[in-house]
Design an enzyme around this catalytic site. Structure first.
Site, mmCIF file in Angstrom:
data_model
loop_
_atom_site.group_PDB
_atom_site.id
_atom_site.type_symbol
_atom_site.label_atom_id
_atom_site.label_comp_id
_atom_site.label_asym_id
_atom_site.label_seq_id
_atom_site.Cartn_x
_atom_site.Cartn_y
_atom_site.Cartn_z
ATOM 1 N N LYS A 85 6.682 18.018 -0.637
ATOM 2 C CA LYS A 85 5.837 18.435 0.490
ATOM 3 C C LYS A 85 5.943 19.939 0.742
ATOM 4 O O LYS A 85 6.947 20.581 0.424
ATOM 5 C CB LYS A 85 6.151 17.581 1.729
ATOM 6 N N ARG A 115 11.309 8.036 -0.644
ATOM 7 C CA ARG A 115 10.039 7.989 -1.380
ATOM 8 C C ARG A 115 9.955 9.261 -2.223
ATOM 9 O O ARG A 115 9.943 10.362 -1.677
ATOM 10 C CB ARG A 115 8.886 7.904 -0.377
HETATM 11 N N1 HH2 Z 1 3.698 10.439 2.292
HETATM 12 C C1 HH2 Z 1 2.562 10.379 1.579
HETATM 13 C C2 HH2 Z 1 1.910 9.137 1.381
HETATM 14 N N2 HH2 Z 1 2.440 8.001 1.854
HETATM 15 N N3 HH2 Z 1 4.145 6.880 3.043
HETATM 16 C C3 HH2 Z 1 5.269 6.918 3.763
HETATM 17 N N4 HH2 Z 1 5.797 5.787 4.247
HETATM 18 N N5 HH2 Z 1 5.915 8.101 4.007
HETATM 19 C C4 HH2 Z 1 5.452 9.287 3.549
HETATM 20 O O1 HH2 Z 1 6.073 10.346 3.829
HETATM 21 C C5 HH2 Z 1 4.238 9.287 2.785
HETATM 22 C C6 HH2 Z 1 3.597 8.046 2.560
HETATM 23 C C7 HH2 Z 1 1.972 11.623 1.034
HETATM 24 O O2 HH2 Z 1 2.398 11.864 -0.266
HETATM 25 P P1 HH2 Z 1 1.591 11.469 -1.606
HETATM 26 O O3 HH2 Z 1 1.425 10.003 -1.717
HETATM 27 O O4 HH2 Z 1 2.274 12.104 -2.752
HETATM 28 O O5 HH2 Z 1 0.213 12.200 -1.455
HETATM 29 P P2 HH2 Z 1 -1.237 11.708 -1.053
HETATM 30 O O6 HH2 Z 1 -1.166 11.114 0.312
HETATM 31 O O7 HH2 Z 1 -2.042 12.974 -1.121
HETATM 32 O O8 HH2 Z 1 -1.689 10.681 -2.061
#
Ligand code: HH2
Length: 262
Positions: free
Chosen positions: A202, A238
């Protein structure tokens, strides 16, 4: 928890795993590298992301969930229809970044499917959440929110033992607010539920190391944040870079124990 984004636009890995076989292969790699759970997502929640329809989201995740049968899976979705299908295909946990506020049918799907549930805090919604996040007391407000969401879920038939909580790093928070949540993560342990942290790659991490305009943090920075979260009580991390994260956590655990084996 290894991250498998089957999206064209996720903030750090968008477009890499849109192809079904590349996605399945990556999911299996995450398990081989030490993930206990693979979190499959078909909709980006990055700041500014546009919503996708349930049909589109299902078309993205269904073939990947099918290809990963036998792997412990979670589904990163705010849509009941997507969650229902994912549970039918063997997913065990619903990771709902809206904490049951996005779709009125979600609680019933989770309860009916006897699934685990992650309740995450977010201020606002992805399209606008980073415009002007504001809190008088970020830890107190996120804690109160999660407490209320646990009560809401339990009232709707989801056993408390099936719930984990997440302060939602980067979801309607400034970098300093994210860091304060991580610094005081142990405050969330009063909820009596496992704490999940998603800080991997992030942009707050990039800002810490002086890269003000970067949208993604480095692997090294992500690993440091994962260990910091673990030492303050997080038990589910995660992560995109599973091998590096799992190795770092194995060392953190071994140091805490003072020996290699449990
Ligand atoms: N962060 C993201 C997505 N889902 N779920 C939980 N529980 N906690 C988090 O911090 C979280 C999440 C964002 O990251 P990412 O999936 O890599 O990106 P994107 O939402 O752009 O697909």
């Amino acid at each position: 928890m290894g991250v498998l984004n089957v999206t064209p636009d996720s903030f750090s890995d968008g477009g890499r795993f849109v192809d079904r076989s590349a996605a399945v292969e990556h999911g299996l790699r995450l398990v081989a590298e030490g993930a206990a759970l693979v979190d499959v997502g078909g909709e980006s929640t990055r700041p500014g992301a546009s919503p996708v329809s349930a049909e589109e989201e299902l078309a993205r995740v269904e073939p990947v969930l099918e290809g990963l049968r036998g792997v412990s899976l979670s589904i990163d979705t705010a849509k009941a229809e997507v969650a229902r299908r994912a549970l039918e295909l063997g997913a065990e946990l619903v990771n709902d970044v809206t904490a049951l506020r996005g779709d009125p049918a979600m609680a019933e799907v989770v309860a009916g499917g006897d699934a685990f549930l992650c309740l995450m805090h977010m201020q606002g919604e992805p399209r606008t959440m980073q415009v002007a996040p504001h809190y008088d007391d970020v830890v107190g407000e996120v804690l109160a929110f999660l407490e209320e969401r646990i009560a809401f879920a339990v009232e709707r038939g989801i056993p408390e033992e099936h719930i984990c909580v997440d302060p939602g790093i980067g979801f309607g928070k400034t970098p300093d607010q994210n860091l304060e949540l991580l610094r005081r993560l142990d405050a969330f342990l009063v909820l009596g539920r496992p704490v999940l942290v998603g800080v991997s790659r992030k942009s707050t991490l990039a800002k810490v190391v002086g890269d003000a305009n970067a949208t993604t943090g480095s692997v090294a920075a992500s690993v440091a944040a994962a260990v910091a979260a673990y030492t303050r009580g997080a038990t589910i991390i995660r992560a995109h870079d599973v091998r590096e994260t799992a190795e770092a956590l194995a060392v953190a655990v071994a140091v805490e124990r003072g020996r290699i084996t449990a």
